[in-house]
Motif scaffolding. Structure first.
Motif, PDB file in Angstrom:
ATOM      1  N   UNK A 258       0.801  -1.220   0.000  1.00  0.00           N
ATOM      2  CA  UNK A 258       0.000   0.000   0.000  1.00  0.00           C
ATOM      3  C   UNK A 258       0.839   1.278   0.000  1.00  0.00           C
ATOM      4  N   UNK A 259       2.164   1.145   0.001  1.00  0.00           N
ATOM      5  CA  UNK A 259       3.043   2.316   0.004  1.00  0.00           C
ATOM      6  C   UNK A 259       3.051   2.995  -1.370  1.00  0.00           C
ATOM      7  N   UNK A 260       3.325   4.280  -1.373  1.00  0.00           N
ATOM      8  CA  UNK A 260       3.487   5.020  -2.635  1.00  0.00           C
ATOM      9  C   UNK A 260       4.691   4.492  -3.395  1.00  0.00           C
ATOM     10  N   UNK A 261       5.782   4.267  -2.666  1.00  0.00           N
ATOM     11  CA  UNK A 261       6.985   3.669  -3.243  1.00  0.00           C
ATOM     12  C   UNK A 261       7.831   3.111  -2.109  1.00  0.00           C
ATOM     13  N   UNK A 262       8.943   2.482  -2.461  1.00  0.00           N
ATOM     14  CA  UNK A 262       9.826   1.888  -1.456  1.00  0.00           C
ATOM     15  C   UNK A 262      11.268   2.299  -1.714  1.00  0.00           C
ATOM     16  N   UNK A 263      12.029   2.423  -0.635  1.00  0.00           N
ATOM     17  CA  UNK A 263      13.475   2.635  -0.682  1.00  0.00           C
ATOM     18  C   UNK A 263      14.098   1.416  -0.013  1.00  0.00           C
ATOM     19  N   UNK A 268      16.023  -9.603  -0.804  1.00  0.00           N
ATOM     20  CA  UNK A 268      14.720 -10.213  -1.067  1.00  0.00           C
ATOM     21  C   UNK A 268      13.594  -9.186  -1.101  1.00  0.00           C
ATOM     22  N   UNK A 269      13.709  -8.125  -0.299  1.00  0.00           N
ATOM     23  CA  UNK A 269      12.623  -7.149  -0.239  1.00  0.00           C
ATOM     24  C   UNK A 269      12.415  -6.438  -1.574  1.00  0.00           C
ATOM     25  N   UNK A 270      13.465  -6.296  -2.367  1.00  0.00           N
ATOM     26  CA  UNK A 270      13.309  -5.672  -3.677  1.00  0.00           C
ATOM     27  C   UNK A 270      12.388  -6.522  -4.557  1.00  0.00           C
ATOM     28  N   UNK A 271      12.602  -7.828  -4.567  1.00  0.00           N
ATOM     29  CA  UNK A 271      11.748  -8.701  -5.364  1.00  0.00           C
ATOM     30  C   UNK A 271      10.322  -8.721  -4.819  1.00  0.00           C
ATOM     31  N   UNK A 272      10.178  -8.568  -3.511  1.00  0.00           N
ATOM     32  CA  UNK A 272       8.843  -8.490  -2.924  1.00  0.00           C
ATOM     33  C   UNK A 272       8.121  -7.233  -3.400  1.00  0.00           C
ATOM     34  N   UNK A 278       4.968  -2.328  -6.273  1.00  0.00           N
ATOM     35  CA  UNK A 278       5.300  -1.062  -5.613  1.00  0.00           C
ATOM     36  C   UNK A 278       6.611  -0.541  -6.189  1.00  0.00           C
ATOM     37  N   UNK A 279       6.602   0.630  -6.861  1.00  0.00           N
ATOM     38  CA  UNK A 279       7.838   1.182  -7.439  1.00  0.00           C
ATOM     39  C   UNK A 279       8.903   1.360  -6.370  1.00  0.00           C
ATOM     40  N   UNK A 280      10.172   1.158  -6.759  1.00  0.00           N
ATOM     41  CA  UNK A 280      11.241   1.187  -5.766  1.00  0.00           C
ATOM     42  C   UNK A 280      12.504   1.841  -6.295  1.00  0.00           C
ATOM     43  N   UNK A 281      13.214   2.467  -5.353  1.00  0.00           N
ATOM     44  CA  UNK A 281      14.600   2.883  -5.540  1.00  0.00           C
ATOM     45  C   UNK A 281      15.426   1.951  -4.674  1.00  0.00           C
ATOM     46  N   UNK A 287      27.718  -7.877  -1.768  1.00  0.00           N
ATOM     47  CA  UNK A 287      28.203  -8.394  -3.051  1.00  0.00           C
ATOM     48  C   UNK A 287      27.134  -9.168  -3.807  1.00  0.00           C
ATOM     49  N   UNK A 288      26.347  -9.963  -3.092  1.00  0.00           N
ATOM     50  CA  UNK A 288      25.366 -10.801  -3.786  1.00  0.00           C
ATOM     51  C   UNK A 288      24.192 -10.002  -4.335  1.00  0.00           C
ATOM     52  N   UNK A 289      24.098  -8.705  -3.968  1.00  0.00           N
ATOM     53  CA  UNK A 289      22.977  -7.894  -4.438  1.00  0.00           C
ATOM     54  C   UNK A 289      23.281  -7.158  -5.745  1.00  0.00           C
ATOM     55  N   UNK A 290      24.555  -7.062  -6.112  1.00  0.00           N
ATOM     56  CA  UNK A 290      24.945  -6.266  -7.272  1.00  0.00           C
ATOM     57  C   UNK A 290      24.324  -6.779  -8.561  1.00  0.00           C
ATOM     58  N   UNK A 291      24.440  -8.078  -8.801  1.00  0.00           N
ATOM     59  CA  UNK A 291      23.902  -8.648 -10.039  1.00  0.00           C
ATOM     60  C   UNK A 291      22.384  -8.593 -10.052  1.00  0.00           C
ATOM     61  N   UNK A 292      21.753  -8.844  -8.910  1.00  0.00           N
ATOM     62  CA  UNK A 292      20.295  -8.787  -8.848  1.00  0.00           C
ATOM     63  C   UNK A 292      19.799  -7.385  -9.208  1.00  0.00           C
ATOM     64  N   UNK A 293      20.443  -6.363  -8.640  1.00  0.00           N
ATOM     65  CA  UNK A 293      20.020  -4.995  -8.920  1.00  0.00           C
ATOM     66  C   UNK A 293      20.254  -4.640 -10.383  1.00  0.00           C
ATOM     67  N   UNK A 294      21.380  -5.095 -10.939  1.00  0.00           N
ATOM     68  CA  UNK A 294      21.668  -4.828 -12.355  1.00  0.00           C
ATOM     69  C   UNK A 294      20.606  -5.464 -13.247  1.00  0.00           C
ATOM     70  N   UNK A 295      20.208  -6.693 -12.934  1.00  0.00           N
ATOM     71  CA  UNK A 295      19.193  -7.377 -13.730  1.00  0.00           C
ATOM     72  C   UNK A 295      17.848  -6.673 -13.643  1.00  0.00           C
ATOM     73  N   UNK A 296      17.468  -6.261 -12.444  1.00  0.00           N
ATOM     74  CA  UNK A 296      16.190  -5.566 -12.266  1.00  0.00           C
ATOM     75  C   UNK A 296      16.201  -4.205 -12.961  1.00  0.00           C
ATOM     76  N   UNK A 297      17.359  -3.525 -12.919  1.00  0.00           N
ATOM     77  CA  UNK A 297      17.477  -2.226 -13.587  1.00  0.00           C
ATOM     78  C   UNK A 297      17.359  -2.384 -15.096  1.00  0.00           C
ATOM     79  N   UNK A 298      18.032  -3.393 -15.636  1.00  0.00           N
ATOM     80  CA  UNK A 298      17.975  -3.665 -17.077  1.00  0.00           C
ATOM     81  C   UNK A 298      16.552  -4.007 -17.519  1.00  0.00           C
TER      82      UNK A 298
END
Length: 357
Positions: A258-263, A268-272, A278-281, A287-298
């Motif tokens: 129900x949030x406007x967006x998330x930071x 795991x919370x990013x995928x949630x 819910x749009x997110x920044x 280290x294990x988050x770098x590739x996940x964030x790159x994939x989601x950004x792409x």
């Protein structure tokens, strides 16, 4: 169904909490669906913030289970489980011990490095189900060598099933909003994970809090900052921010939805957030988050920020520009919203039914 024994062995480190929370949610879901017919036991690192508060019986170790070969084998031999669920954990010796007592073995992985552990040749005939809690766009495909090993040997095929999320009902969500005196879309939610992550000699939760204060003052939106159970300082006081030490998983997802967006950090919370649209920044803080964030950004489902207060604030401002914000929501509507809650819960339940015959 006669009484069945489930043993949960998640990676259990002082810094992380995601694997434990996923195992806990799965255990609670199975207990709810099979009332009175399950004996559930956890194996945890006693130095974690959550170990002593686990609502199920637990064996507490001096270190993570992966580093306690003999002790975990003893627990398996004594408990004699019908199913052992290894969440990003588990040595081959542990899986062999599970097979020795006749247990089914479930392996849950969440990125390519952990997935590869389930495809080692010393896991032949040991894993019955291998679920990868990532959407397809967020993890690289199996390599030709990995596919060749699966074809040549009796290795369980990893299956991408998306994040493990139990969506909240409308009634539950309404109660959570009332509890924290929040209005739908009138706030944003902030989480840097467990609260124990350090980057550039700064506590990540402190950096996220400082950015949230600035964003709240600029936008007029209430900030809800969840510091995490490993945050070891007194929570700061702020008129612009509702600071919480931790939340039940169901409450966190209700507030996220129900949030406007998330930071967020890129755990795991990013995928949630993506799953509940819910749009997110997000910032990668390990280290294990770098590739996940790159994939989601792409894929275009998140806005990436550097781990720096002003850049986070600037990226939130960019997120909230109306055409871009609406385009992100449209992207979510087109994206296949797979999540693993039903598949894993029902998969384990089916194994229990087979074991009952």
């Amino acid at each position: 169904m006669s009484n069945k024994r489930l043993l949960f062995i998640p990676v259990s480190s002082p810094q992380g909490i995601g694997e434990y929370m996923r195992s806990l949610l799965l255990a609670q879901s199975l207990e709810s669906e099979c009332p009175g017919s399950l004996s559930i036991h956890f194996v945890l690192n006693k130095h974690t913030a959550y170990a002593k508060n686990c609502p199920f019986d637990a064996t507490l170790l001096e270190r993570s289970a992966t580093k306690e070969r003999d002790k975990v084998c003893e627990v398996i031999a004594d408990f004699k489980p019908d199913i052992v669920i290894f969440d990003c954990a588990g040595r081959a010796a542990h899986m062999k011990a599970a097979k020795k007592v006749g247990a089914k073995v479930v392996f849950i992985s969440q990125h390519a490095k952990k997935r590869a552990k389930g495809l080692k040749l010393n896991r032949i005939n040991l894993i019955d189900s291998h679920w990868v809690v990532q959407p397809d766009y967020c993890i690289e495909p199996l390599s030709w060598a990995e596919r060749a090993k699966i074809d040549m040997f009796s290795l369980a095929m990893p299956k991408n099933v998306g994040p493990y999320i139990a969506f909240s009902s409308a009634c539950d969500t309404k109660q959570v909003l009332k509890k924290y005196q929040l209005d739908e879309q009138g706030y944003f939610i902030v989480s840097a994970g467990s609260g124990g992550h350090m980057l550039d000699n700064q506590n990540c939760a402190d950096v996220f809090f400082a950015a949230a204060e600035q964003v709240s003052l600029q936008t007029g939106l209430k900030a809800v900052v969840v510091f995490g159970p490993n945050y070891n300082k007194a929570l700061p006081v702020s008129n612009a921010v509702l600071n919480l030490n931790t939340l039940e998983n169901s409450e966190f997802l209700s507030l996220m939805e129900q949030a406007k967006f998330a930071l967020l950090s890129a755990g795991d919370t990013l995928l949630q957030a993506i799953a509940v649209k819910t749009p997110a920044v997000a910032c990668a803080i390990s280290k294990d988050q770098t590739q996940r964030l790159a994939s989601c950004t792409t894929t275009g489902v998140v806005i990436k920020a550097n781990f720096e207060i002003q850049d986070i604030v600037n990226k939130v401002s960019a997120l909230l520009i109306e055409p871009d914000f609406n385009q992100l929501l449209e992207k979510y509507a087109l994206l296949e919203s797979t999540h693993s809650y039903e598949e894993i819960t029902q998969g384990v339940k089916s194994m229990l039914m087979v074991a009952d015959r």
